[in-house]
Every structure is written in structure tokens, then in C-alpha cells.
Write an enzyme that holds these catalytic residues in place. Structure first.
Site: not given
Ligand SMILES: Cc1cc2nc3c(=O)[nH]c(=O)nc-3n(C[C@H](O)[C@H](O)[C@H](O)COP(=O)(O)O)c2cc1C
Ligand SMILES: Cc1cc2nc3c(=O)[nH]c(=O)nc-3n(C[C@H](O)[C@H](O)[C@H](O)COP(=O)(O)OP(=O)(O)OC[C@H]3O[C@@H](n4cnc5c(N)ncnc54)[C@H](O)[C@@H]3O)c2cc1C
Ligand SMILES: Cc1cc2nc3c(=O)[nH]c(=O)nc-3n(C[C@H](O)[C@H](O)[C@H](O)COP(=O)(O)OP(=O)(O)OC[C@H]3O[C@@H](n4cnc5c(N)ncnc54)[C@H](O)[C@@H]3O)c2cc1C
Ligand SMILES: Cc1cc2nc3c(=O)[nH]c(=O)nc-3n(C[C@H](O)[C@H](O)[C@H](O)COP(=O)(O)O)c2cc1C
Ligand code: FES
Ligand code: FES
Lengths: 257, 303, 303, 257
Positions: C21, C99, C130, C192
Site C-alpha cells: 500500500s 488498505n 501508519c 509497516n
Molecule cells: C511512500 C510510501 C507510502 C506508504 N503509504 C502507506 C499506506 O498508505 N498504508 C500503509 O499501510 N502502508 C503504507 N506504506 C508502507 C508500505 O506499504 C510498506 O509497509 C513499507 O514501505 C515497507 O515495505 P518496503 O520496504 O518494501 O517499502 C507506505 C510506504 C511508502 C514508502
């Protein structure tokens, strides 16, 4: 010799086999006191996935030209990056690190290397030769592609070869080489290579009551004894391979042999 | 030239740069590379009451911009330190701080009692945050009550400067910091390593003998900086910041966030002379920006 | 060719690779680069009851092997999603998971009630983690009681698959996972972002408008993997793993640690087609190692 | 035009000033439909401290040779790394990204660029020229070193120069250039450069009731509208610079001008 963090210049980078290459390096620091068995810790530049330095044995030193050689096998990201180094580029080394092979009272030795484990043996052979210690050198590999620089070794000792596929020298594992059929009167076995190979070499040495030193390649973070990550289990407990090794007498190790 | 002196309770540091426990040995390992006397202080290896063999090999795995370790407090015990190490390093022209680790409160107390006899150990760093030992260690650092208990016990036997080292593996690090401040800690240092893990997909086994280990290096810097900022706002005692510091810029970020001094850990492995570059870099930054003292930037983040 | 199908409660995925997400928009942003239908599922942007403007710029800072974000759940609200986005994406030949984010339990409930009318939304991911919103958000994810309360409330109004997304900024993530499992969550997803921070030493200001933000990318992978392993051991429901996954090797590590599926986040920014490479890589790994199904590696870490 | 992730080959890398260089890139994909104002997102290889891609405006397209140009200023680690790219090396781009300058009803325009902000203006000037729209081009910089490719601009419009130190053209800020002393009948101002400069340009346009488009350079993570990191505050709320921009009519922005 005092340890230092030194920029070396790549004088040449020679491909020796499909996976091995030889780096010739020079710098200002005097290499006279570098010992066989010691290693360097190399900073791999421009490599996003290589965070820590990479340890490599000192393959050889040309004391006259003050030049250092590393024999490297492409194993992963760092070594592959080093394989692409151009003549004239810069390479930062911490050196010299670790202890060295011992050859105080040795009269006749056999050096047994497998794969890229041969790296420190050339320098050792050279030193033994300088001291007029006769040596047999046994190089093993999976195929002829693994066996490099045979002429170099021949300068310093009688060189024998085995390959698992028989493409060069005798066919089979190093420890099955015909040289072991008769006792050649060695009073020291030096070995470096994959652990299973070193263990069978160690077994041979033990059974024949010959002194045996092996060079270990534990993963390292610092290379200077400050992180305690590189330990091996010995009769004195966990000790650092980077400072009390990489060369160990097998009597000190807790190998099940 | 800007004044680099900082003070952590009774400890006077000629500059805010120290080395982090477990990454600098006892000092001699670095003598070929730097003048130890140029540092603000050195924190020696985690020292326990009894000798400890630590965990089995493999103890280390490289990770993106960082590394995992599972050393597990290998050391020869406090008596060995006192008899065999201290004589070799007591002459260092810098602050020697002993990182005191243990599994039981009584062990911490005994180690401190023994160390208090050493003239040139002006401070201890109480490690209540080691993730690599089975019992004790991090457990003390993850609850306010446990952190308070061990701090109080040690405070009773350690009159000199007492720095308590906090674990980042908690929901609210500021609360833990406050509870050790309440029990008389003279300073807090943070962060210890984040608990992490790595797997070899070919063998399908963990890369560390202990499965999990402590993550350090630049990867953890953003988390460390955030925690230092949170803790510095929450407590009145000085904060010693660390976690991924690899250059002067990183160090300055921690000072701005509220750290009165910083420690350099994993970066020593890649460049054993990095601490000296960091000291120089801080000095240059202060001069360039016309600050007369490092205190002009400590906690001076504008937000 | 190995069978890549996995099941998360009632959700059948053609392969274990989903998008995380907030990193994949709603899908259309990636249509030029990949066939969305090739994915196991997509998790769309955090959706709230009311439209949200999110935080002010700057919202992003690059860090070693990672990035900080402080988007703060910018979205046009659940009604806009239903009326304007859903019609554009409902035809995707993959699982679309929404989400759901909020500040109040009632908001979560209302959003879920509205979403339950949508035929092609087989699951929601309840975001109780979040770090970038003032009230609510992460607060729900950092205490067992709060996590249980919101899960229970949502469970009452959401009959389809309920995935609860956990915060890594806690002392004991396995406990939180168990408390949401107890309240009827069908799966948990983690992690997250880790709360982090970065400073511009020239302006002496934080790089993010919100001072702190969420750390993502390879830097956090070791921590994420450890938490997935801990949670997978603690709960019986499926675990969806994420945090820094950037290639098939990373994904396989999470599967071995016990994740039944994984999500790819930040890596999409660097290579918008990375998910497809990851699916291929997992398949190749299974074939090379003579596994007939991805279930042959899920949770099969030997330790 | 469909977006793609494409490997380009560096045809040339030309140093234009102490900090600026020009990359000439080619690939298989057709560049016919690329629009002025659009940008690319570049993967910087071999750069441990460059995690995300780096956005750069499309400086120009040679449609005949199907070649793309980037004009880059060394600002930090990524751009400095790109400066060392050799002819023949590979560069991975995501393109084309963002919206473009609008020139539907424009009759006479002025293009105002500062520093490396000039990058997208060359392509724009070329397109305006193709459409027979007359344009004045005003290039500003701190010193003559900042002013590059003047002859190129001259092909497409009347080119004027200011430098803050007076080392080339008029001395002073772009908005103080003598060209503004008389009304030249422009019905559009395009601007790209440092934000303070664009704001004074916007102020001039507003006061003179001329349409004005500016190109923003917010920091970006994805460049394709999926992360919402690059927002700017507009009358419609926070919107993404990478998809709804980088070009904005100043009426839409909430600049205090
Ligand atoms: C720019 C950005 C926006 C995100 N927005 C959300 C969100 O709206 N809801 C959520 O549950 N996680 C959000 N996340 C978290 C990601 O879904 C994920 O849990 C987190 O980035 C770890 O995974 P990664 O290292 O592969 O990015 C966001 C992450 C990033 C980088
Ligand atoms: C004291 C010492 C001396 C050495 N001398 C030489 C030498 O002269 N020539 C030479 O080619 N190599 C030598 N090595 C091994 C060399 O350090 C590794 O091959 C190298 O670090 C791999 O780095 P990489 O980035 O290429 O591989 P990575 O991408 O880091 O790893 C690739 C694969 O190699 C494995 N690997 C990494 N390091 C080691 C290691 N130390 N031992 C066993 N497997 C490892 C990894 O688990 C992985 O499977 C020596 C190691 C030590 C400790
Ligand atoms: C749509 C768009 C088009 C662009 N077009 C061009 C172009 O054609 N030519 C060109 O030279 N540059 C252009 N830029 C700016 C360029 O992207 C940055 O200079 C570059 O990303 C810096 O990367 P670096 O690794 O060299 O610097 P870093 O090491 O990442 O940063 C160095 C310094 O530059 C600052 N910085 C980084 N990114 C930006 C940014 N986006 N805006 C302002 N300051 C920044 C940092 O805060 C830091 O102080 C454009 C940016 C955008 C968003
Ligand atoms: C190999 C290694 C051993 C460590 N040993 C100790 C220790 O004994 N006691 C302690 O308090 N911290 C120990 N640490 C943690 C560091 O002191 C430091 O808190 C942590 O590594 C974060 O800083 P860094 O990212 O600069 O390394 C160790 C860290 C490493 C990498
Ligand atoms: S590698 Fe650090 S102690 Fe040996
Ligand atoms: S950079 Fe990701 S939305 Fe604009």
C-alpha cells in the site's frame, strides 16, 4: 610490520581462468616484511551491495619491485566488481593482516591447495624456496579451468596436479593423489582451500603424525580483531581468525578428524 | 578554531567523538591507524563478571548498508580486564569507558564494584540492551521497571559517571530513558543494535548461528537519529548518540538532534581511521558556519 | 513448473507476490510497465473516510539503502475511491485489497461498511500502523488493547478477508499479532515503516516537514524478516511479509521465514516492473530446487 | 506516449562548464512523441549512496537521429557519478514522465531559465520554432560559467543573457534584464530555474497579466505518481509534480506572489 590503510594502484589485472584473475598492485609502503599467510582487507568501490571490506590472501610479493599480487576468484558481487578493475585504478587495502605460516624447523614440506585456496601458497612456496626448504606442491581443482599459474609454482617446488574430472593431472580428490602412496618424508603439511578438503588433508597429516597448518577463510567484518565476528572454535575457546589466524596448526582446532 | 570540548556529567571530552562498544576492541587494535589520544573517549568491549565464549560461528552477515552480528558478549571477564587489559591501556590520553554487561543484577553490581577501584576508568556504560544473549541483556532494556531496577542497583555501587545504554527494540524509548534518569543515571547512550535476521536461501538456514542478531551501520541511522531526538527532548541528562554514524555529516545530525556526544561503531570496520576524519569534519563545519563551540549546535535543530 | 498458488484465508493468489500500500498507487500508474493481472494481488493506497490532504512538502528523504516518507495518508476518501477509482480497476485480473486507514474506530468501521458493497474487493488490509498521522494510525498498532479493539470493531462489519497490518515500532510484535488474531483477523501483514528521521545540516532543519517519517527499503529488511519470523511462529493465521523486498532472493527469505505471501513496496519506485521479476525468480528457485509448490518453502527455514 | 523502462547507450558525454555536462543518449524506442517539459528518471549505477532514481528534464530530442539529450548539473553524488559516464556505457531511464509546456494559442513567448533550470527550455524553444511561434530566450546565471549552449538557443529565438557578476551579458538578476523595460507583447512566459527566480518571474507575469508556466523540481521517489512524495500545494490541494507537473500554470500554484 605496522598495519596501514593504503591506496594501491592496479598495475595489471589478468584473467587466469573463467573465474579467476590476478591483480598486480603497487603503492608507497614497503612490502619487505609481509609474511606468507597474511592477508589484506579490500574496499570494493562503486558497489552498492558491498558494504564491508573483502579479505584476500597475499598471493605473492615481488619485493624487488615492491609489488603485491592478489589471486581472486569471482564468488559474488564484490569479487566480480574487482574483476572489472582497470589498469591504473585505485584500490584501498588494509594490510598486512593476520599471522603467517610457520617454517622455523621445517625441512621438507608439502603444500596442498584447492580451488582459489591456493592463493597464499605461492608466496609460501617462494619463501620456503628462499630458505632452501624443499617442497612438493599439490594443486587440486574441479577441472583444468581451476588450475592456474602452474609454471609459477614449478619455480619453487615439484608441482603435482589433480582435478576431479581428470581434465588435468590425476583424476580425483587431492588427498587421493598418488604422491601419498609412498611416504615422502614431509615434516610439514600446509593447506588452504575448501574446508572439506582441508579436513581430509588434516586427517592425513594427523594419521601420519606430520605437523599441519591450514589457512581458514571465516567471514570477517573488521579484519583487525575488533569485532570478534570471525571466530573459530579452538582448544583455547573462540578465537579470532583475523588476528590469531588465518593460519592454524590443526592441533589447535576442534575439527572432528 | 571552534571549541570541541563537551561534558557528559563529570566526564570532560576533548571532542564529542567516542568509539562504540564492541567495535573498537580495547583500543590497541587501532593504534597502528590512529592516535587514540585524539578521541573524546573510547568505550571498550562489553565486559561481564565471568569469561564468556560468546555465540558460535557464524556471527556476522552483511546486509544492505549494514551488518548483523551475534557476537554474544564474548570477553574474558572483568578480572582479566583489570589484570591484563587495563594495564595496557590506562595510559591512553582519553576517557576509557567500560561497557558493563550481564545477565543478572548481581553480576552488574559485582562488575561495577571491581571496576570502581580503577583510577583511569571515569565512567561505565551500562549495557541493558544487548540483543545477543539468551537471558538478561536486552530484557533489561525493554521494560521501564527492569531498566529502573538495574540502574538503581548499579547507582548504589558506582559513584563515578554512569551512562545507561538503551535498546531501540522498544515501543517508547523516551519512557525507558526517563525511568533510568529517575534512578540516577548521569547520561543515556543510544542506540544499541536493532534486532534483525538474514537467511541463506540455498541452504535454507539462517546466516547467523543464533538465527537473529543485531543490525548496525548506516541502515539504522534514520531510526537512531529519531530516537536520539525523542530521548533528548524527554530527559534532562546528556544523551550520547550512535547508530550508523559514518562521517562528519552523520555525526552533526546527531548533535543537532540533541546528542552531547556521539559514538562511532560499525564504520570503524570499513575505515579504522574514520573517527579522526569525523573529528576534523565537525571542526570544519563549526568553523565554516562561524560557531565558536560545539554547544552551538547541540540540540539546535530547528523544527 | 512449480505451483505458485497461495491462499490467505479466502483469498486465492496466483502467486505470493503483491504490491504494498502507498507504493503502487491504484494500479493504473503501473499499467505501462507490467500486466497487473500477473500479480498475486495489489494493495491500493491507504483509504480514509474523509479526503485527506496529507502532510506538507517535503515528504521524502533518501537514506542509506532506503527512504523516509511522510505522505500522511493523502487520498480523496472512500467515496471517491468507490465512485471514481474502483470502476477503473475492478476489472483487474488480480486481487484488489484496500488498505483502510483512519484516526477513529468509527471511521474504520464506516469505511469498511462502504467497501463491503464492492464485489471485487475480496479483502481489506487494516492499517493500524501508519507512523505519519497525528492521532490514531500507529497508536492503534503499538498496544495490544488498542489493536484488539479496532480489529474487533472492524471484524463485526467486514465479513470478507481481514488482514491487519502491524507496526514494527513496538517491543513485542508477536504479542500484537496474537491479540488481533484473537479478535478474528484472518491474516496479519508486516511490517509497516520504521519511524525514522533525517536532518539537513546546512539549514539545520529536518528533511521532512513532519520531522519524523517512515523508513522503508532494503535498509529495514533484516528487521522485517526477523519480525515476520517471530510472528509466524506466534500465530496460526497466515502472515504476509514485507519490508525492503527488492528481488526474488529477498522474497524467498520471507517465505522461508514463514510468510505465505509477500508485498513489494519501495522497490517499485526504482524498478516499476520488479514484481514480475520477483515472480519469475521465485518460480526459477522452486524449479531449480525441485519444489513442486511454493508451500514447500513457506516456513521451511531450518533452525 | 507509453512510459517505459529503457536502457539507453551513451553516445557522448560533453563537459559544458565547470559543473554542467551534456549526455547524448540513444535507444530503440521512438522519441517522436516526447513533449517539451517532460522528464526522465535515471538509475545511477555503481553508486552506493544513490538509492533512488534521479529525475532530469528532457533537454532536447533529435527526432531524426532518435537521440535524447540531458543537460545535467553536478549537485551531489548521483549527478557527479553521471558526469563520469563514458561513451558506450549504459543508462537506464524511465520515460517519458510528466506533462508538458502548453503552446496551443501562444503567439509570442519569452523563455526564462536560470542555472541548470534552462534544461527543458531548449526543447521547448525548438518546438515553438517548429510551430513558428516567435520567442525571446533569456538565460541567467551566477557567472558566465553557468551559461552554456547559447548558439543552440539562438537557432530558435532571440537570446539574451544576464549574469549576477556581469561576466556575460547584462549584470544582475534575470528579472532585471533590460528586455523587460519595454513591453514586447508576449502572451506567454515559460520559466524554469531556482524557485526564487521562478517566483519573481511569476510576479512579473502576474503584474503584466501574461500567462505563465513554470517547471518545478520537487524531490521525487517514483516519478510516476505512485508514492505521493513530490506534491506541491495548489488551489486543488496537494498534487503530484511528477504526473500533474512538472509544468504548472502559476494560477494553479499557491505561491505568495
Ligand atoms: C511512500 C510510501 C507510502 C506508504 N503509504 C502507506 C499506506 O498508505 N498504508 C500503509 O499501510 N502502508 C503504507 N506504506 C508502507 C508500505 O506499504 C510498506 O509497509 C513499507 O514501505 C515497507 O515495505 P518496503 O520496504 O518494501 O517499502 C507506505 C510506504 C511508502 C514508502
Ligand atoms: C583470510 C581470508 C583470505 C581469503 N583469501 C582469498 C583469496 O586469496 N582469494 C579469493 O578468491 N578469496 C579469498 N577469500 C575469500 C573471499 O574473501 C570471498 O570469496 C569474498 O569475500 C567474497 O566476496 P563477494 O562479494 O565476491 O561475495 P559475496 O557476494 O559476499 O558472497 C558470495 C558467496 O560467497 C560466500 N562467501 C562470502 N565470503 C566467504 C568466505 N569468506 N568464505 C566462504 N564463503 C564466502 C557467500 O556466503 C556467498 O554464498 C579469503 C577469505 C578470508 C577470510
Ligand atoms: C522534474 C525534474 C527535472 C529536473 N531536471 C533537471 C535537469 O534537467 N538538469 C539538472 O541538472 N537537474 C535537474 N533536476 C534536479 C536533479 O534531479 C537533482 O539535481 C538531482 O537529483 C540531484 O541528485 P544528486 O544525487 O546529484 O544530488 P544529491 O546528493 O541527492 O543532493 C545534493 C544536493 O542537491 C539537493 N537536491 C537534490 N535533489 C534536488 C531537487 N530535486 N531539487 C532541488 N535540490 C535538490 C539536495 O538537497 C542536496 O543538497 C530536475 C529535478 C526534477 C524533479
Ligand atoms: C560486532 C559488534 C559488537 C558489539 N558489541 C557490543 C557490546 O559488547 N556492548 C554494547 O553495548 N554494544 C555493542 N555493539 C553495539 C554498538 O556499540 C552500537 O551500539 C551499534 O553497533 C550501533 O552503532 P553503529 O551503527 O555505529 O555500529 C556491538 C556492535 C557490533 C557491530
Ligand atoms: S573480523 Fe573482526 S575480529 Fe576478526
Ligand atoms: S515522485 Fe512519486 S508521486 Fe511523484
Amino acid at each position: 610490520m605496522k598495519k596501514s590503510i593504503t591506496d594501491f594502484t592496479v598495475l595489471s589485472n589478468t584473467r587466469l581462468s573463467s573465474t579467476q584473475f590476478l591483480l598486480e598492485l603497487s603503492s608507497d609502503i614497503l612490502l619487505n616484511d609481509v609474511l606468507p599467510g597474511q592477508f589484506v582487507n579490500v574496499k570494493v568501490e562503486d558497489s552498492p551491495q558491498t558494504f564491508l571490506r573483502r579479505p584476500f590472501s597475499i598471493h605473492s610479493v615481488d619485493a624487488k619491485r615492491n609489488v603485491l599480487f592478489l589471486l581472486i576468484k569471482e564468488m559474488g558481487i564484490g569479487s566480480t566488481k574487482l574483476a572489472s578493475l582497470q589498469k591504473g585504478s585505485n584500490l584501498n587495502l588494509i594490510l598486512p593482516l593476520g599471522n603467517s605460516f610457520s617454517f622455523g624447523n621445517v625441512k621438507k614440506a608439502i603444500l596442498i591447495g584447492g580451488g582459489c585456496g591456493v592463493a597464499p601458497l605461492l608466496f609460501l612456496a617462494k619463501k620456503l624456496h628462499e630458505k632452501d626448504i624443499h617442497c612438493d606442491i599439490l594443486l587440486g581443482g574441479r577441472s583444468s579451468d581451476d588450475i592456474v599459474e602452474v609454471e609459477e609454482y614449478q619455480k619453487y617446488g615439484t608441482t603435482h596436479i589433480t582435478t576431479e574430472d581428470g581434465s588435468l593431472g590425476e583424476k580425483g580428490l587431492v588427498t587421493k593423489h598418488s604422491i601419498f602412496n609412498s611416504n615422502k618424508g614431509w615434516d610439514m603439511v600446509y593447506s588452504c582451500g575448501p574446508e572439506p578438503m582441508m579436513k581430509s588433508v588434516a586427517m592425513y597429516a594427523k594419521q601420519n603424525e606430520i605437523e599441519c597448518e591450514v589457512s581458514l577463510e571465516n567471514t570477517m567484518a573488521c579484519g583487525i580483531g575488533s569485532c570478534l565476528c570471525c571466530v573459530t572454535d579452538t582448544i583455547d575457546g573462540n578465537i579470532c581468525v583475523c588476528t590469531e589466524g588465518p593460519v592454524f596448526n590443526i592441533k589447535r582446532l576442534k575439527w572432528q578428524i | 578554531m571552534a571549541d570541541l570540548n563537551v561534558r557528559i556529567h563529570n566526564l570532560l571530552l576533548k571532542n564529542p567523538v567516542m568509539t562504540a562498544s564492541g567495535t573498537f576492541g580495547y583500543g590497541p587494535e587501532f593504534e597502528d591507524f590512529i592516535d587514540i589520544g585524539a578521541l573524546g573517549g573510547i568505550v571498550v568491549k562489553g565486559t561481564t563478571l565471568e569469561p564468556r565464549q560468546g555465540n558460535s560461528y557464524p556471527r556476522m552477515a552483511e546486509t544492505p548498508a549494514g551488518m548483523l552480528n551475534a557476537v554474544g558478549l564474548q570477553n574474558k571477564g572483568v578480572d582479566y580486564f583489570i589484570n591484563s587489559i587495563y594495564p595496557l591501556i590506562q595510559h591512553y590520553n582519553t576517557n576509557i569507558i567500560v561497557n558493563v554487561s550481564g545477565s543478572l543484577v548481581e553480576d552488574y553490581i559485582k562488575v561495577c564494584e571491581k571496576l570502581s577501584a580503577l583510577k583511569n576508568i571515569p565512567a561505565i556504560e551500562l549495557n541493558i540492551s544487548c540483543p545477543n544473549v539468551k537471558e538478561g541483556g536486552m530484557a533489561f532494556g525493554t521494560s521501564c521497571a527492569a531498566a529502573a531496577t538495574v540502574t538503581k542497583a548499579v547507582r548504589n555501587v558506582w559513584p563515578k559517571t554512569l551512562i545507561v545504554k538503551l535498546s531501540p527494540n522498544v515501543t517508547n524509548i523516551a519512557e525507558i530513558a526517563k525511568s533510568v534518569e529517575d534512578e540516577g543515571a548521569d547520561a543515556v547512550s543510544l542506540i544499541n543494535t536493532l534486532l534483525g535476521m538474514a537467511i541463506n536461501i540455498d541452504t535454507r538456514k539462517p546466516l547467523l548461528s543464533t538465527v537473529t542478531g543485531g543490525l548496525s551501520g548506516p541502515a539504522i541511522k534514520p531510526v537512531a537519529l529519531r530516537m536520539v531526538w525523542q530521548v533528548a527532548k524527554a530527559v534532562k541528562i546528556p544523551v550520547v548518540g550512535m547508530g550508523g554514524i559514518s562521517n562528519a555529516k552523520d555525526a552533526i545530525e546527531f548533535l543537532l538532534a540533541g546528542a552531547s556526544a556521539i559514538q562511532v561503531g560499525t564504520a570503524n570496520f570499513i575505515d579504522p581511521a574514520i573517527t579522526i576524519s569525523i573529528i576534523k569534519g565537525i571542526e570544519e563545519y563549526l568553523d565554516k558556519n562561524h560557531f565558536s563551540s560545539v554547544y552551538d549546535i547541540i540540540g539546535k535543530l530547528e523544527c
